[in-house]
Design a protein around this motif. Structure first.
Motif, PDB file in Angstrom:
ATOM      1  N   MET A   1       0.931  -1.739   0.076  1.00  0.00           N
ATOM      2  CA  MET A   1      -0.105   0.031   0.031  1.00  0.00           C
ATOM      3  C   MET A   1       1.465   1.121   0.370  1.00  0.00           C
ATOM      4  N   THR A   2       0.326   2.188  -0.098  1.00  0.00           N
ATOM      5  CA  THR A   2       1.400   3.365  -0.856  1.00  0.00           C
ATOM      6  C   THR A   2       1.190   4.482   0.820  1.00  0.00           C
ATOM      7  N   ALA A   3       1.610   5.342   0.794  1.00  0.00           N
ATOM      8  CA  ALA A   3       1.367   6.207   2.274  1.00  0.00           C
ATOM      9  C   ALA A   3       0.821   7.134   1.891  1.00  0.00           C
ATOM     10  N   GLY A   4       0.457   6.888   0.245  1.00  0.00           N
ATOM     11  CA  GLY A   4      -0.597   8.260  -0.004  1.00  0.00           C
ATOM     12  C   GLY A   4      -1.834   7.359   0.536  1.00  0.00           C
ATOM     13  N   ARG A   5      -1.910   6.150   0.470  1.00  0.00           N
ATOM     14  CA  ARG A   5      -3.211   5.228   0.777  1.00  0.00           C
ATOM     15  C   ARG A   5      -3.095   5.624   2.891  1.00  0.00           C
ATOM     16  N   ILE A   6      -1.983   4.759   3.082  1.00  0.00           N
ATOM     17  CA  ILE A   6      -2.468   4.711   4.866  1.00  0.00           C
ATOM     18  C   ILE A   6      -2.674   6.309   4.693  1.00  0.00           C
ATOM     19  N   ALA A   7      -2.696   7.583   5.136  1.00  0.00           N
ATOM     20  CA  ALA A   7      -2.679   8.647   5.314  1.00  0.00           C
ATOM     21  C   ALA A   7      -4.343   8.942   4.828  1.00  0.00           C
ATOM     22  N   GLU A   8      -4.630   8.197   3.777  1.00  0.00           N
ATOM     23  CA  GLU A   8      -5.921   8.558   3.342  1.00  0.00           C
ATOM     24  C   GLU A   8      -6.793   7.389   4.065  1.00  0.00           C
ATOM     25  N   LEU A   9      -6.153   6.334   4.543  1.00  0.00           N
ATOM     26  CA  LEU A   9      -7.237   5.529   5.581  1.00  0.00           C
ATOM     27  C   LEU A   9      -7.200   5.515   7.141  1.00  0.00           C
ATOM     28  N   SER A  10      -5.845   6.470   7.083  1.00  0.00           N
ATOM     29  CA  SER A  10      -6.114   6.145   9.015  1.00  0.00           C
ATOM     30  C   SER A  10      -6.305   7.999   9.014  1.00  0.00           C
ATOM     31  N   GLY A  11      -6.498   8.609   8.443  1.00  0.00           N
ATOM     32  CA  GLY A  11      -6.430  10.116   8.564  1.00  0.00           C
ATOM     33  C   GLY A  11      -5.393  10.822   9.306  1.00  0.00           C
ATOM     34  N   LEU A  12      -4.319  10.291   8.821  1.00  0.00           N
ATOM     35  CA  LEU A  12      -3.333  11.173   9.316  1.00  0.00           C
ATOM     36  C   LEU A  12      -2.642  12.051   7.786  1.00  0.00           C
ATOM     37  N   SER A  13      -1.785  12.710   8.425  1.00  0.00           N
ATOM     38  CA  SER A  13      -1.324  13.688   6.980  1.00  0.00           C
ATOM     39  C   SER A  13      -0.462  13.279   6.368  1.00  0.00           C
ATOM     40  N   THR A  14      -0.675  13.286   5.343  1.00  0.00           N
ATOM     41  CA  THR A  14       1.457  12.442   5.187  1.00  0.00           C
ATOM     42  C   THR A  14       2.358  12.729   5.549  1.00  0.00           C
TER      43      THR A  14
ATOM     44  N   VAL B   1       8.699  -2.076   9.001  1.00  0.00           N
ATOM     45  CA  VAL B   1       7.872  -2.281   6.950  1.00  0.00           C
ATOM     46  C   VAL B   1       9.630  -2.144   5.821  1.00  0.00           C
ATOM     47  N   ARG B   2       9.313  -2.056   5.221  1.00  0.00           N
ATOM     48  CA  ARG B   2      10.220  -1.693   4.480  1.00  0.00           C
ATOM     49  C   ARG B   2       8.838  -0.776   3.121  1.00  0.00           C
ATOM     50  N   ARG B   3      10.222  -0.431   2.211  1.00  0.00           N
ATOM     51  CA  ARG B   3       9.177   0.807   0.859  1.00  0.00           C
ATOM     52  C   ARG B   3      10.564   0.063   0.117  1.00  0.00           C
ATOM     53  N   VAL B   4       9.128  -0.587  -1.294  1.00  0.00           N
ATOM     54  CA  VAL B   4       9.677  -0.995  -2.190  1.00  0.00           C
ATOM     55  C   VAL B   4       8.570  -0.697  -3.060  1.00  0.00           C
ATOM     56  N   ARG B   5       9.377  -0.790  -5.129  1.00  0.00           N
ATOM     57  CA  ARG B   5       9.099  -0.349  -5.817  1.00  0.00           C
ATOM     58  C   ARG B   5       7.844  -0.826  -6.613  1.00  0.00           C
ATOM     59  N   ASP B   6       6.761  -0.470  -6.565  1.00  0.00           N
ATOM     60  CA  ASP B   6       5.599  -0.863  -7.293  1.00  0.00           C
ATOM     61  C   ASP B   6       5.733  -2.031  -8.470  1.00  0.00           C
ATOM     62  N   PRO B   7       5.496  -3.310  -8.343  1.00  0.00           N
ATOM     63  CA  PRO B   7       6.645  -3.515  -9.821  1.00  0.00           C
ATOM     64  C   PRO B   7       5.697  -3.471 -10.883  1.00  0.00           C
ATOM     65  N   HIS B   8       4.451  -2.446 -10.895  1.00  0.00           N
ATOM     66  CA  HIS B   8       3.559  -2.572 -11.432  1.00  0.00           C
ATOM     67  C   HIS B   8       4.052  -0.987 -12.316  1.00  0.00           C
ATOM     68  N   ASP B   9       4.068  -0.111 -11.490  1.00  0.00           N
ATOM     69  CA  ASP B   9       4.356   1.301 -11.728  1.00  0.00           C
ATOM     70  C   ASP B   9       5.539   1.846 -11.072  1.00  0.00           C
ATOM     71  N   ARG B  10       6.585   2.173 -11.709  1.00  0.00           N
ATOM     72  CA  ARG B  10       7.798   1.956 -11.032  1.00  0.00           C
ATOM     73  C   ARG B  10       7.851   3.401 -10.690  1.00  0.00           C
ATOM     74  N   ARG B  11       7.079   4.836 -10.372  1.00  0.00           N
ATOM     75  CA  ARG B  11       6.896   5.549  -9.810  1.00  0.00           C
ATOM     76  C   ARG B  11       6.144   5.659  -8.148  1.00  0.00           C
ATOM     77  N   LYS B  12       5.418   4.619  -8.559  1.00  0.00           N
ATOM     78  CA  LYS B  12       5.500   5.044  -7.436  1.00  0.00           C
ATOM     79  C   LYS B  12       6.033   3.722  -5.849  1.00  0.00           C
ATOM     80  N   VAL B  13       6.145   4.092  -4.256  1.00  0.00           N
ATOM     81  CA  VAL B  13       6.208   3.716  -3.408  1.00  0.00           C
ATOM     82  C   VAL B  13       5.554   2.487  -2.712  1.00  0.00           C
ATOM     83  N   LEU B  14       6.072   1.649  -2.606  1.00  0.00           N
ATOM     84  CA  LEU B  14       4.866   0.462  -1.569  1.00  0.00           C
ATOM     85  C   LEU B  14       5.591   0.182  -0.092  1.00  0.00           C
ATOM     86  N   VAL B  15       4.702   0.667   0.646  1.00  0.00           N
ATOM     87  CA  VAL B  15       4.852   0.019   2.433  1.00  0.00           C
ATOM     88  C   VAL B  15       4.588  -1.519   2.243  1.00  0.00           C
TER      89      VAL B  15
END
Length: 104
Positions: A1-14, A30-44
């Motif tokens: 999941m992206t950090a942005g999505r975590i922020a959205e779901l948790s109600g916390l700021s980015t 946790v670790r940060r990894v590149r999204d294999p489908h979209d290299r611009r995204k970082v997943l947690v």
């Protein structure tokens, strides 16, 4: 999941989520990894070591003891029903988390 999505779901700021992820990453949860489908995204993603129950046993010691005290008031048959209910709910929660994660 992206950090942005975590922020959205948790109600916390980015920014707050980034700080939490930094701390969790340093602690090895946790670790940060590149999204294999979209290299611009970082997943947690949760690390395998973070799933080790021994790592959390001290954090939940009081809750574990309280649960044992409460369950002692129930018959074995009642406890089986409670365990079954809990297992079924946990399975449903996992499905929901997976569904939410796929949207992110």
């Amino acid at each position: 999941m992206t950090a942005g999505r975590i922020a959205e779901l948790s109600g916390l700021s980015t920014g707050a989520v980034t700080g939490v992820i930094d701390r969790l990453e340093r602690a090895g949860y946790v670790r940060r990894v590149r999204d294999p489908h979209d290299r611009r995204k970082v997943l947690v993603e949760v690390t395998l070591g973070a799933q080790d129950p021994e790592r959390f046993s001290l954090l939940f010691k009081g809750l574990t003891e309280a649960t044992a005290r409460v369950l002692a008031h129930y018959t074995p048959e009642q406890r089986e029903l409670l365990y079954s209910y809990g297992a079924e709910m946990l399975d449903e929660m996992r499905k929901e988390v997976h569904r939410i994660g796929e949207k992110g």
